[in-house]
Design an enzyme around this catalytic site. Structure first.
Site, PDB file in Angstrom:
ATOM      1  N   GLY A   5      -2.838   8.505  12.281  1.00 18.38           N
ATOM      2  CA  GLY A   5      -1.444   8.561  12.716  1.00 18.38           C
ATOM      3  C   GLY A   5      -0.755   7.230  12.434  1.00 18.38           C
ATOM      4  O   GLY A   5       0.414   7.181  12.040  1.00 18.38           O
ATOM      5  N   THR A   6      -1.480   6.153  12.627  1.00 20.55           N
ATOM      6  CA  THR A   6      -0.918   4.816  12.383  1.00 20.55           C
ATOM      7  C   THR A   6      -0.480   4.694  10.926  1.00 20.55           C
ATOM      8  O   THR A   6       0.633   4.212  10.633  1.00 20.55           O
ATOM      9  CB  THR A   6      -1.970   3.725  12.712  1.00 20.55           C
ATOM     10  OG1 THR A   6      -2.324   3.848  14.090  1.00 20.55           O
ATOM     11  CG2 THR A   6      -1.446   2.334  12.430  1.00 20.55           C
TER      12      THR A   6
ATOM     13  N   GLN B  50       1.271  12.682  19.749  1.00 21.85           N
ATOM     14  CA  GLN B  50       0.892  13.185  21.078  1.00 21.85           C
ATOM     15  C   GLN B  50       1.359  14.617  21.305  1.00 21.85           C
ATOM     16  O   GLN B  50       0.806  15.330  22.144  1.00 21.85           O
ATOM     17  CB  GLN B  50       1.494  12.289  22.182  1.00 21.85           C
ATOM     18  CG  GLN B  50       0.856  10.926  22.290  1.00 21.85           C
ATOM     19  CD  GLN B  50      -0.572  10.986  22.848  1.00 21.85           C
ATOM     20  OE1 GLN B  50      -0.992  11.959  23.481  1.00 21.85           O
ATOM     21  NE2 GLN B  50      -1.338   9.935  22.600  1.00 21.85           N
TER      22      GLN B  50
ATOM     23  N   SER C  51      -1.920  13.142  13.873  1.00 20.69           N
ATOM     24  CA  SER C  51      -3.255  12.554  13.875  1.00 20.69           C
ATOM     25  C   SER C  51      -4.272  13.615  14.290  1.00 20.69           C
ATOM     26  O   SER C  51      -4.073  14.303  15.296  1.00 20.69           O
ATOM     27  CB  SER C  51      -3.292  11.374  14.850  1.00 20.69           C
ATOM     28  OG  SER C  51      -4.587  10.836  14.901  1.00 20.69           O
ATOM     29  N   ALA C  52      -5.374  13.722  13.533  1.00 18.15           N
ATOM     30  CA  ALA C  52      -6.351  14.797  13.785  1.00 18.15           C
ATOM     31  C   ALA C  52      -7.079  14.626  15.112  1.00 18.15           C
ATOM     32  O   ALA C  52      -7.414  15.607  15.765  1.00 18.15           O
ATOM     33  CB  ALA C  52      -7.364  14.835  12.638  1.00 18.15           C
ATOM     34  N   HIS C  53      -7.311  13.355  15.523  1.00 15.66           N
ATOM     35  CA  HIS C  53      -8.182  13.193  16.698  1.00 15.66           C
ATOM     36  C   HIS C  53      -7.494  13.495  18.022  1.00 15.66           C
ATOM     37  O   HIS C  53      -8.124  13.464  19.075  1.00 15.66           O
ATOM     38  CB  HIS C  53      -8.849  11.809  16.709  1.00 15.66           C
ATOM     39  CG  HIS C  53      -7.974  10.649  17.075  1.00 15.66           C
ATOM     40  ND1 HIS C  53      -7.879  10.177  18.367  1.00 15.66           N
ATOM     41  CD2 HIS C  53      -7.170   9.852  16.330  1.00 15.66           C
ATOM     42  CE1 HIS C  53      -7.065   9.124  18.395  1.00 15.66           C
ATOM     43  NE2 HIS C  53      -6.620   8.909  17.180  1.00 15.66           N
TER      44      HIS C  53
ATOM     45  N   THR D 173      -9.642   8.395  -3.048  1.00 18.19           N
ATOM     46  CA  THR D 173     -10.377   9.668  -2.976  1.00 18.19           C
ATOM     47  C   THR D 173     -10.246  10.213  -1.568  1.00 18.19           C
ATOM     48  O   THR D 173     -10.421   9.484  -0.587  1.00 18.19           O
ATOM     49  CB  THR D 173     -11.863   9.436  -3.341  1.00 18.19           C
ATOM     50  OG1 THR D 173     -11.884   8.903  -4.664  1.00 18.19           O
ATOM     51  CG2 THR D 173     -12.661  10.731  -3.284  1.00 18.19           C
TER      52      THR D 173
ATOM     53  N   CYS E  99      -4.661   2.206  23.751  1.00 17.08           N
ATOM     54  CA  CYS E  99      -4.419   1.136  22.785  1.00 17.08           C
ATOM     55  C   CYS E  99      -4.268  -0.209  23.473  1.00 17.08           C
ATOM     56  O   CYS E  99      -4.323  -1.236  22.842  1.00 17.08           O
ATOM     57  CB  CYS E  99      -3.132   1.397  22.010  1.00 17.08           C
ATOM     58  SG  CYS E  99      -3.129   2.969  21.257  1.00 17.08           S
TER      59      CYS E  99
HETATM   60  N1  PLP Z   1       1.355   7.403  17.774  1.00 17.09           N
HETATM   61  C1  PLP Z   1       1.079   7.766  19.040  1.00 17.09           C
HETATM   62  C2  PLP Z   1       2.184   8.275  19.909  1.00 17.09           C
HETATM   63  C3  PLP Z   1      -0.216   7.671  19.541  1.00 17.09           C
HETATM   64  O1  PLP Z   1      -0.478   8.013  20.809  1.00 17.09           O
HETATM   65  C4  PLP Z   1      -1.232   7.174  18.689  1.00 17.09           C
HETATM   66  C5  PLP Z   1      -2.615   7.019  19.185  1.00 17.09           C
HETATM   67  O2  PLP Z   1      -2.868   6.808  20.348  1.00 17.09           O
HETATM   68  C6  PLP Z   1      -0.899   6.827  17.370  1.00 17.09           C
HETATM   69  C7  PLP Z   1       0.401   6.946  16.952  1.00 17.09           C
HETATM   70  C8  PLP Z   1      -1.923   6.306  16.420  1.00 17.09           C
HETATM   71  O3  PLP Z   1      -2.721   7.343  15.908  1.00 17.09           O
HETATM   72  P1  PLP Z   1      -4.147   6.978  15.256  1.00 17.09           P
HETATM   73  O4  PLP Z   1      -5.057   6.669  16.390  1.00 17.09           O
HETATM   74  O5  PLP Z   1      -4.551   8.214  14.511  1.00 17.09           O
HETATM   75  O6  PLP Z   1      -3.916   5.838  14.347  1.00 17.09           O
END
Ligand code: PLP
Length: 390
Positions: free
Chosen positions: A72-73, A179, A198-200, A236, A326
């Site tokens: 996601g980042t 989220q 984000s997949a996780h 890749t 985080c």
């Molecule tokens: N954006 C939000 C709102 C999130 O809560 C998070 C992760 O906690 C992220 C971005 C970052 O995602 P990733 O952990 O896949 O980098």
């Protein structure tokens, strides 16, 4: 290790066993590079494209509008920096003060590169107001980036109004839906131009994300190389991660309506149970316009005890969060999100986040409700315990 009841689904979700099985069997059999022309390569390519369709379906996008990323980042970085690089200066963008660091730190980087960024405040529930956006938007505003739902407070933003204002002023609209996607309906047809996933957070693997980019919008890639992902992101592909992401998205799409209703019931039982038994507890964020399984709490007069409370709950077998995962290295620091919502620095240090997910049950919530009041009362500040004895 004793069994932990996992109530930290906003930090990350457990990988769904069906997803894990799909990834394991893929990994064993399909190791070819999806860019290879031989049969094995073509097979993997087909499976990657199927996963792209599954992820696209979750947000009602066209598969060609999905770029797989490492997280996601990365999706957030690609959206903001990619657009800045494509459009050049002058570049003014608007975001909110409660975005995830993946957005806020990228904004700081863009400011260093010469962009101008306006950071909108929020109300006491964590909502961005359309009047604030109207006041901040300018002719040179190229992008508005507001998250769909907040990770700390759980509040869902009024996206339709914010999108409408952005478009009327000629700005593109990006949303960090990391989220929200899979937890509430997210439909890019409401006018979203760019969207991060984000997949996780949807019971898929860590280290895999995606950016939706509406057809016709040009962004510059961050990674240059072999031209994978139609040139948007060279390298890749993380094929196993992508297969897991696709499977996770498919399961989530199929079950969302029922699962959302179930999580709302669990959330309400938790909030009501806490309100009945712990009079000084208060809900952080909007009481109802919040993510289905998301409970953010403070305990009036005991905000300084949040980390102790979290550790006592951990000891009792419950994994919850203080603020957001985080910021665990800054657990003793006030949350910038809660401060933006008007909490004082002490209160902003005292938020606890309990986030329920697919594998949580009513029994687990009831067990938590049995344990929490005792732990909270044991942690009462010394003075009030003396008072209580009088
Ligand atoms: N954006 C939000 C709102 C999130 O809560 C998070 C992760 O906690 C992220 C971005 C970052 O995602 P990733 O952990 O896949 O980098």
């Amino acid at each position: 290790m004793k069994r932990t009841i996992y109530f930290d689904n906003s930090a990350t979700t457990p990988v769904d066993p069906i997803v894990a099985a799909a990834m394991a069997s893929f990994q064993e059999q399909y190791y070819a590079n999806p860019s290879s022309m031989h049969q094995s390569g073509r097979q993997v390519r087909e499976m990657v494209e199927k996963a792209r369709c599954q992820v696209a379906k979750l947000i009602h996008a066209n598969p060609v509008e999905i770029i797989f990323t490492s997280s996601g980042t990365e999706a957030d970085n690609l959206a903001l920096v990619g657009l800045f690089e494509a459009l050049g200066q002058p570049f003014h963008m608007i975001t909110s003060r409660i975005e995830h660091p993946a957005i806020l730190e990228t904004c700081k980087y863009l400011e260093w590169r010469g962009a101008t960024v306006t950071y909108l405040g929020v109300d006491e529930t964590g909502a961005v107001h359309s009047d604030a956006l109207k006041a901040a938007i300018r002719p040179e505003t190229r992008l508005v980036s507001i998250m769909t739902a907040n990770n700390v407070a759980g509040t869902i933003q009024p996206l339709p109004q914010l999108i409408d204002i952005s478009h009327r002023h000629g700005a593109l609209f990006h949303t960090d839906a990391v989220q929200a996607a899979g937890r509430i309906p997210v439909d890019v047809a409401q006018g979203i131009d760019l969207l991060s996933l984000s997949a996780h957070k949807i019971y898929g693997p860590k280290g895999c994300g995606a950016l939706f980019v509406r057809r016709g919008i040009h962004i510059e890639p961050l990674l240059h190389g072999g031209g994978q992902e139609s040139g948007w992101r060279s390298s890749t592909e993380n094929t196993t991660g992508i297969i897991g992401f696709g499977e996770a998205a498919a399961i989530t799409s199929r079950g969302m309506v029922k699962e959302t209703a179930r999580l709302v019931r669990l959330r309400e039982r938790l909030i009501e149970g806490i309100a009945l038994q712990i009079p000084n507890a208060y809900v952080i964020g909007d009481r109802y316009r919040r993510l289905p399984g998301h409970v953010a709490l403070g305990f009036a007069g005991q905000e300084g005890e949040a980390v102790k409370l979290l550790l006592a709950l951990d000891e009792a077998g419950f994994a919850i969060s203080a603020g957001s995962a985080c910021s665990s290295s800054h657990a003793a620091e006030p949350s910038y999100v809660l401060q933006a919502m008007g909490f004082n620095p002490l209160q902003a240090r005292g938020g606890l986040r309990i986030t329920l997910g697919r594998f949580n049950t009513l029994d687990e919530v009831d067990l938590f409700l049995e344990v929490l009041p005792g732990i909270v009362s044991d942690l009462r500040p010394i003075t009030s315990r003396i008072d209580a004895n009088r």
